[in-house]
Design an enzyme around this catalytic site. Structure first.
Site, PDB file in Angstrom:
ATOM      1  N   ASN A 166      27.780 -28.082  71.216  1.00 59.66           N
ATOM      2  CA  ASN A 166      27.050 -28.943  72.144  1.00 59.66           C
ATOM      3  C   ASN A 166      26.417 -28.082  73.224  1.00 59.66           C
ATOM      4  OD1 ASN A 166      27.760 -31.457  70.984  1.00 59.66           O
ATOM      5  ND2 ASN A 166      29.764 -31.390  71.957  1.00 59.66           N
ATOM      6  N   ASP A 223      41.975 -27.973  69.206  1.00 61.50           N
ATOM      7  CA  ASP A 223      41.445 -28.849  70.253  1.00 61.50           C
ATOM      8  C   ASP A 223      42.560 -29.771  70.744  1.00 61.50           C
ATOM      9  OD1 ASP A 223      38.303 -29.838  71.029  1.00 61.50           O
ATOM     10  OD2 ASP A 223      39.938 -31.209  71.505  1.00 61.50           O
ATOM     11  N   HIS A 241      32.941 -26.121  67.734  1.00 61.53           N
ATOM     12  CA  HIS A 241      33.921 -27.050  67.167  1.00 61.53           C
ATOM     13  C   HIS A 241      33.930 -26.867  65.655  1.00 61.53           C
ATOM     14  CE1 HIS A 241      34.206 -29.959  70.649  1.00 61.53           C
ATOM     15  NE2 HIS A 241      33.011 -29.449  70.923  1.00 61.53           N
ATOM     16  N   HIS A 260      31.512 -22.907  73.011  1.00 64.49           N
ATOM     17  CA  HIS A 260      32.575 -23.140  72.037  1.00 64.49           C
ATOM     18  C   HIS A 260      32.007 -23.793  70.795  1.00 64.49           C
ATOM     19  CE1 HIS A 260      32.340 -26.559  74.823  1.00 64.49           C
ATOM     20  NE2 HIS A 260      32.602 -27.336  73.780  1.00 64.49           N
ATOM     21  N   GLN A 298      28.166 -31.862  76.144  1.00 63.60           N
ATOM     22  CA  GLN A 298      28.966 -30.687  76.533  1.00 63.60           C
ATOM     23  C   GLN A 298      29.739 -31.011  77.810  1.00 63.60           C
ATOM     24  OE1 GLN A 298      26.802 -27.003  77.177  1.00 63.60           O
ATOM     25  NE2 GLN A 298      28.678 -25.813  77.401  1.00 63.60           N
ATOM     26  N   VAL A 305      32.765 -28.855  78.596  1.00 66.41           N
ATOM     27  CA  VAL A 305      33.287 -27.561  79.046  1.00 66.41           C
ATOM     28  C   VAL A 305      32.146 -26.539  78.941  1.00 66.41           C
ATOM     29  CG1 VAL A 305      34.983 -25.749  78.645  1.00 66.41           C
ATOM     30  CG2 VAL A 305      35.625 -28.142  78.282  1.00 66.41           C
TER      31      VAL A 305
HETATM   32  P1  5GP Z   1      32.510 -30.311  74.471  1.00 67.35           P
HETATM   33  O1  5GP Z   1      32.404 -31.793  74.648  1.00 67.35           O
HETATM   34  O2  5GP Z   1      32.328 -29.558  75.781  1.00 67.35           O
HETATM   35  O3  5GP Z   1      31.653 -29.786  73.361  1.00 67.35           O
HETATM   36  O4  5GP Z   1      33.977 -30.067  73.962  1.00 67.35           O
HETATM   37  C1  5GP Z   1      35.032 -29.648  74.760  1.00 67.35           C
HETATM   38  C2  5GP Z   1      36.273 -29.745  73.918  1.00 67.35           C
HETATM   39  O5  5GP Z   1      37.314 -29.043  74.565  1.00 67.35           O
HETATM   40  C3  5GP Z   1      36.757 -31.182  73.705  1.00 67.35           C
HETATM   41  O6  5GP Z   1      36.842 -31.449  72.312  1.00 67.35           O
HETATM   42  C4  5GP Z   1      38.130 -31.194  74.378  1.00 67.35           C
HETATM   43  O7  5GP Z   1      39.059 -32.005  73.716  1.00 67.35           O
HETATM   44  C5  5GP Z   1      38.519 -29.735  74.391  1.00 67.35           C
HETATM   45  N1  5GP Z   1      39.363 -29.355  75.505  1.00 67.35           N
HETATM   46  C6  5GP Z   1      39.134 -29.625  76.820  1.00 67.35           C
HETATM   47  N2  5GP Z   1      40.112 -29.121  77.580  1.00 67.35           N
HETATM   48  C7  5GP Z   1      40.980 -28.503  76.733  1.00 67.35           C
HETATM   49  C8  5GP Z   1      42.206 -27.786  76.941  1.00 67.35           C
HETATM   50  O8  5GP Z   1      42.711 -27.606  78.056  1.00 67.35           O
HETATM   51  N3  5GP Z   1      42.820 -27.297  75.833  1.00 67.35           N
HETATM   52  C9  5GP Z   1      42.303 -27.467  74.580  1.00 67.35           C
HETATM   53  N4  5GP Z   1      43.005 -26.938  73.560  1.00 67.35           N
HETATM   54  N5  5GP Z   1      41.140 -28.141  74.357  1.00 67.35           N
HETATM   55  C10 5GP Z   1      40.504 -28.645  75.419  1.00 67.35           C
END
Ligand code: 5GP
Ligand code: ZN
Length: 112
Positions: free
Chosen positions: A86, A30, A101, A99, A93, A95
């Site tokens: 999420n 991440d 985590h 995914h 959420q 993205v």
């Molecule tokens: P969400 O909040 O959607 O469950 O988590 C999205 C996760 O994707 C976050 O922990 C964020 O730090 C990670 N993330 C977002 N953009 C990028 C990226 O460009 N590269 C990487 N490696 N992680 C990302």
């Protein structure tokens, strides 16, 4: 998906620290770690989120769990890690490409 950041990582258009890759699954660190160890396991197929899975994805989801376990072991957190998915903006959420985590390396590495 044209504007999906994780599809772009899969396509190699955005760099990521890859931890595992095969035909179906990609795992990478991440970019904003919330624990000493924090990585994501994603399907290569674009799925919006946990609520968008179908019966066809049953094996895929199991594989994501197994890949996560193997990476967690390799990173020395096999005996204590948290898996988290999420679903939807209300749950945090950001993205909209499914995914998982994986967080570890400290006690209770998530606020619940
Ligand atoms: P969400 O909040 O959607 O469950 O988590 C999205 C996760 O994707 C976050 O922990 C964020 O730090 C990670 N993330 C977002 N953009 C990028 C990226 O460009 N590269 C990487 N490696 N992680 C990302
Ligand atoms: Zn995507």
């Amino acid at each position: 998906m044209d504007d999906c950041i994780f599809c772009k990582i899969i396509a190699g258009e955005i760099p990521a620290e890859t931890l595992y890759e095969d035909e179906q699954v990609l795992a990478f660190s991440d970019i904003a770690p919330q624990a000493p160890v924090h990585f994501l396991v994603i399907p290569k197929k674009h799925i919006e989120g946990p609520a968008a899975i179908t019966e066809d994805d049953d094996r895929l989801l199991g594989k994501m769990m197994r890949v996560a376990r193997d990476i967690a072991r390799a990173k020395g957190i096999g005996d204590g890690y948290r898996s988290l998915l999420n679903n939807g903006e209300k749950a945090g959420q950001v993205v909209f490409h499914l995914h998982m985590h994986i967080l570890g390396g400290k006690e209770k590495p998530w606020p619940i």
